[in-house]
Every structure is written in C-alpha cells, then in structure tokens.
Design a protein around this motif. Structure first.
Motif, PDB file in Angstrom:
ATOM      1  N   GLN A 102       0.557  -1.116   0.291  1.00 19.36           N
ATOM      2  CA  GLN A 102      -0.108  -0.220  -0.253  1.00 19.36           C
ATOM      3  C   GLN A 102       0.773   1.151  -0.037  1.00 19.36           C
ATOM      4  O   GLN A 102       0.058   2.264  -0.454  1.00 19.36           O
ATOM      5  CB  GLN A 102      -0.684   0.297   1.176  1.00 19.36           C
ATOM      6  CG  GLN A 102      -1.451   1.245   1.439  1.00 19.36           C
ATOM      7  CD  GLN A 102      -3.042   0.834   2.576  1.00 19.36           C
ATOM      8  OE1 GLN A 102      -2.676   0.183   2.782  1.00 19.36           O
ATOM      9  NE2 GLN A 102      -3.732   2.580   2.544  1.00 19.36           N
ATOM     10  N   ASP A 163      -2.252   9.940  -4.907  1.00 20.14           N
ATOM     11  CA  ASP A 163      -2.636   9.268  -3.962  1.00 20.14           C
ATOM     12  C   ASP A 163      -2.541   9.621  -2.309  1.00 20.14           C
ATOM     13  O   ASP A 163      -3.132   8.131  -1.982  1.00 20.14           O
ATOM     14  CB  ASP A 163      -2.774   7.968  -4.833  1.00 20.14           C
ATOM     15  CG  ASP A 163      -3.470   8.164  -5.629  1.00 20.14           C
ATOM     16  OD1 ASP A 163      -4.680   8.940  -6.297  1.00 20.14           O
ATOM     17  OD2 ASP A 163      -3.019   7.370  -6.716  1.00 20.14           O
ATOM     18  N   PRO A 165      -2.382  10.958   1.383  1.00 21.37           N
ATOM     19  CA  PRO A 165      -3.876  10.738   2.140  1.00 21.37           C
ATOM     20  C   PRO A 165      -3.734  11.950   2.402  1.00 21.37           C
ATOM     21  O   PRO A 165      -2.687  13.267   2.293  1.00 21.37           O
ATOM     22  CB  PRO A 165      -3.631   9.957   3.613  1.00 21.37           C
ATOM     23  CG  PRO A 165      -1.825   9.998   3.473  1.00 21.37           C
ATOM     24  CD  PRO A 165      -1.585   9.531   2.271  1.00 21.37           C
ATOM     25  N   LEU A 166      -5.519  12.683   2.374  1.00 26.40           N
ATOM     26  CA  LEU A 166      -5.556  14.097   2.362  1.00 26.40           C
ATOM     27  C   LEU A 166      -5.292  14.950   4.058  1.00 26.40           C
ATOM     28  O   LEU A 166      -4.874  14.226   5.020  1.00 26.40           O
ATOM     29  CB  LEU A 166      -7.202  14.414   3.271  1.00 26.40           C
ATOM     30  CG  LEU A 166      -7.541  15.531   3.365  1.00 26.40           C
ATOM     31  CD1 LEU A 166      -7.411  15.929   1.618  1.00 26.40           C
ATOM     32  CD2 LEU A 166      -9.450  16.037   3.531  1.00 26.40           C
ATOM     33  N   GLY A 262      -7.833   9.737   7.928  1.00 28.59           N
ATOM     34  CA  GLY A 262      -9.530   9.087   7.393  1.00 28.59           C
ATOM     35  C   GLY A 262      -8.298   8.210   6.091  1.00 28.59           C
ATOM     36  O   GLY A 262      -9.860   7.454   6.432  1.00 28.59           O
ATOM     37  N   ASP A 263      -7.643   7.820   5.951  1.00 29.97           N
ATOM     38  CA  ASP A 263      -7.299   7.091   4.912  1.00 29.97           C
ATOM     39  C   ASP A 263      -6.936   5.701   5.191  1.00 29.97           C
ATOM     40  O   ASP A 263      -6.738   5.262   4.595  1.00 29.97           O
ATOM     41  CB  ASP A 263      -6.106   8.031   3.704  1.00 29.97           C
ATOM     42  CG  ASP A 263      -7.103   8.851   2.844  1.00 29.97           C
ATOM     43  OD1 ASP A 263      -7.026   8.947   1.506  1.00 29.97           O
ATOM     44  OD2 ASP A 263      -7.112   9.740   3.191  1.00 29.97           O
ATOM     45  N   TRP A 264      -6.507   6.102   6.717  1.00 30.86           N
ATOM     46  CA  TRP A 264      -5.924   4.696   7.378  1.00 30.86           C
ATOM     47  C   TRP A 264      -6.757   3.783   8.108  1.00 30.86           C
ATOM     48  O   TRP A 264      -5.841   3.447   9.155  1.00 30.86           O
ATOM     49  CB  TRP A 264      -4.632   5.390   8.078  1.00 30.86           C
ATOM     50  CG  TRP A 264      -3.406   5.634   6.960  1.00 30.86           C
ATOM     51  CD1 TRP A 264      -3.647   5.435   5.534  1.00 30.86           C
ATOM     52  CD2 TRP A 264      -2.212   6.459   7.128  1.00 30.86           C
ATOM     53  NE1 TRP A 264      -2.294   6.181   4.986  1.00 30.86           N
ATOM     54  CE2 TRP A 264      -1.698   7.073   6.136  1.00 30.86           C
ATOM     55  CE3 TRP A 264      -1.563   6.703   8.450  1.00 30.86           C
ATOM     56  CZ2 TRP A 264      -0.664   7.813   6.144  1.00 30.86           C
ATOM     57  CZ3 TRP A 264      -0.217   7.820   8.233  1.00 30.86           C
ATOM     58  CH2 TRP A 264      -0.114   8.296   6.854  1.00 30.86           C
TER      59      TRP A 264
END
Length: 419
Positions: A102, A163, A165-166, A262-264
C-alpha cells in the motif's frame, strides 16, 4: 469532505458592488524488518522525534536524519523549526502499520535506486492538539521515507504521489519557508515569516469574522479556529491533487480533521476544521477577504454536524448565508450575480462546483428558509442530515413540507429577489 470557497468570487464581487545536490550511492545489505526488529527501531526513532519537538531540540531531531543530501537536510531543519513554533498542547509521531504494498507506490524512484532494498515509506500519524484551539486530538498524516544506512535507520526523504492521504504535505509546518504564528484568544494564524504585518491585519479581520459566525452558531463547536495563510502554494495545492484545474478558482478551503487519519482508519471521529488560504487570494480587497474568512469559519462552526450526506447546496449556501447575513444586497446585484441561471431544482452535489453561480442560488435558498421559518429551523435543517440522506426527509421533518414545495418556495423567493 473538503469545503471550498471557489468560483463564486466573481458573483460575490457583483453582489458586494451592486454591479538537491549530488550524493554518492550507498550500498546496503540484508536488513531484518520483522516486527519488533526494524519496526521497533523506527518506532523508537519517532519517539525521539516527538521528544525533540516537545523540547525544541534541533540536534536531537537531526540525529535521525540522513546528512548526505544537503537539500534534504535543509528541508528537515526548516520542518523542525516550523514545528517548534507551533503552540502544541500535545504532540506525538505514531507509526501506523499498513501493508508494504500500500505504501510502496509512494517511494520516489531516486531513493529506491540509491538505497535499494533497505528503504521504504512509513505511514506516520501526527497526533496533536494546538493550545487554545483544539479540545480534541487532531490526526494528520506524514509519510517519511526511511532507509538503513550507516548501521541504523534514518529519515532520508519524503514520499510522493497524488494519492497520498488528505492533509499530507498540507500542514502549516510543511511550508518550505519559515513561518510566523500569530494569535489572539480564539484564533491562531500561521503565515510566512516575512508576511507578519499582513498576517496581523488578517488576524484582526478574522476576529470580526469569527464574531459574525458565533452570533449564528454560539455553541456546538469549539468556537476557535486555526488558519494557514502561507505563501508556499504547495500547501494549498495539496488538497487538489485530483482536481488541479480547480485550484485557481478557489480562494480558501475548510478541511475537516479527525482523531485518526481518514485514509488509514475505518471510522474516524471528527475533531476540528482547519482553514487554508490560497496565497494568490491574500492580495484581495479587504471586503473580499473578510467575506472569505466568515464563509470558511462558518464551515468550521458546522463541521461537527456536517456529514457526507449533507448536500453541498446546504453546506455552501449556509456559509454564504452567514457571510452575507448583515449585508443589504440590492436586486441589481442579485440579477447581475445570477445572470441567466435557471432556478428550477436544487443543485446536486455532482453539479454544484461546475457552476459558480450555485453559491448564490444556494445562499438564497438558505436565506429563504431562515426568513420564512426562522434561523433556528435553518440550523435544524442542516443538522437533520446527520440522520437522513434525502432533502425530502429533512424538509418534512424540520420544515413540515416536501422537497417540491421547498423548491417552489425557493423559485418564488429568487424571482422576488431578482426584482
């Protein structure tokens, strides 16, 4: 959901006016990366980073940074100095365990070529609270590249990729230049160090804007804001990795952050909203900047009750309602701002940002609800989307009407306002 104050600028104006250096290759050998070996060593490195920031110890921070790339060393020193200026009530750098595959796509080729198998990207959650602003812990992502070199793990670079994370590379301390931190009782402004005078003017303006927001939303949120207004455009552009064509149209954004990245994480809880300015907007007229601040602070005020189900016309229209609440906007200004926009059905989320005039139309929809049903009902309507996903359900629950009636009332109201 990042909330952008974008292409409405032209319409808003109409309303207001009424008209690295070379380095040697490093050889590497087999490295034991089993949990408790390599992972433990990196966790210890991050713990040292935490203590270095808390103690404002540059040497301790740099002891875990590869010194062979002069440009990277300079960037790391600036990163630390910016971190050291932030008024953290608490901070920690925590390793987030994610599958290697990832993270592998974020490893810059030049770093892989240099360190070979002994290099990888780490997912690090920076958990922090800013003193005087945050009542809850805020989590932001950091993705350093670490490598086994000179007999130990060192930070050797930064991950890259659209891509990510925010929030990665989008924090005030990520500025490539030195920052200045300005504050009053309820606001912290992070600006470029050589922009401190303009920053003080902006902070004063922000205090007035915050008062406007608190009049509408006195409770339900912290009532305090951190905003970033640095000259490093990369900080702002980070939030538009997948829509670079929109950057020039956006004056500022309100970014929600959570107790986990959030992405994790599966289900992070909301913590706070940060406001980030497009540096190209900082030279705008005072009235325009004041409007932008009020709009974005309104997003921050409603952050705790904003969900993915809340329609954009409600979110953006409410922020415009707060920003224009005390303005006497003439019919000529509304006609000019709306132009030939057809007012028929409320804009969908997919349509919203494609048409800047949707900000004005949505402002009028929110103002109509406030005037016809009361401001408390407007806020209750906004909050209803925590539990429902359809405008029909929210309108019936709060206003006692269906969406078709709501849209007819809106059309009639806009026609009346156009004069």
């Amino acid at each position: 959901m990042v909330l952008a104050l974008g292409g409405a600028a032209a319409a808003a104006l109409a309303l207001r006016g009424g008209g690295g250096g070379e380095t040697d290759l490093v050889s590497s050998t087999w490295v034991d990366m089993r949990s408790g070996v390599g992972g433990k060593a990196i966790e210890e490195l991050l713990a040292r980073h935490t203590e270095a920031v808390k103690k404002k110890d540059l040497n301790a921070w740099m002891a875990d940074v590869d010194q062979s790339d002069a440009a990277f060393v300079k960037r790391q020193k600036q990163l630390f100095e910016n971190l050291a200026k932030m008024p953290f009530a608490d901070i920690s750098f925590d390793r987030t365990r994610l599958p290697a595959r990832q993270l592998a796509k974020f490893l810059p080729t030049q770093l892989f070529d240099r360190y070979h198998a002994a290099v990888h990207v780490e997912a690090v959650t920076i958990r922090h609270r800013v003193e005087g602003v945050d009542s809850k812990t805020v989590a932001t992502p950091w993705m350093p590249v670490v490598a086994w070199t000179n007999g130990k793990w060192l930070v050797v670079g930064d991950a890259a990729g659209k891509d990510m994370p925010l929030g990665a590379n989008g924090q005030p301390w990520d500025s490539t230049g030195p920052v200045a931190v300005l504050r009053n009782d309820r606001i912290i402004a992070v600006v470029s160090a050589d922009d401190a005078q303009r920053g003080r003017n902006l902070l004063q303006m922000a205090e007035t804007s915050l008062k406007e927001v608190i009049e509408v939303r006195p409770s339900g949120w912290d009532g305090k804001v951190l905003f970033t207004a640095v000259q490093d455009k990369r900080i702002f552009d980070t939030y538009f990795a997948e829509s670079q064509e929109r950057v020039a149209q956006v004056a500022a954004i309100a970014v929600p952050f959570y107790n986990q990245v959030g992405d994790w994480a599966g289900s992070p809880a909301y913590s706070s909203t940060r406001v980030v300015f497009n540096p190209t907007q900082l030279t705008a007229q005072t009235e325009e900047l004041a409007h932008d601040l009020t709009h974005e602070f309104a997003h921050a005020a409603m952050g705790p009750v904003t969900t993915a189900r809340t329609p954009r016309w409600v979110v953006e229209g409410f922020a415009e309602y707060v920003a224009y609440r005390k303005d006497k906007v003439p019919a000529a200004g509304i006609r000019q701002a709306l132009g030939n926009l057809v007012i028929s059905t409320l804009p969908t989320d997919d349509q919203f940002y494609a048409e800047p005039r949707n900000y004005i139309a949505s402002w009028l929809a929110n103002r109509m609800i406030a005037e016809k049903y009361g401001q408390a009902k407007l806020i209750a309507f906004y909050e209803a989307f925590q539990n429902v996903s359809e405008v029909e359900s929210a309108a019936r629950e709060v206003l006692g009407i269906g969406v078709s009636t709501l849209e007819q009332q809106w059309r009639d109201y806009v026609a009346q306002q156009r004069g």
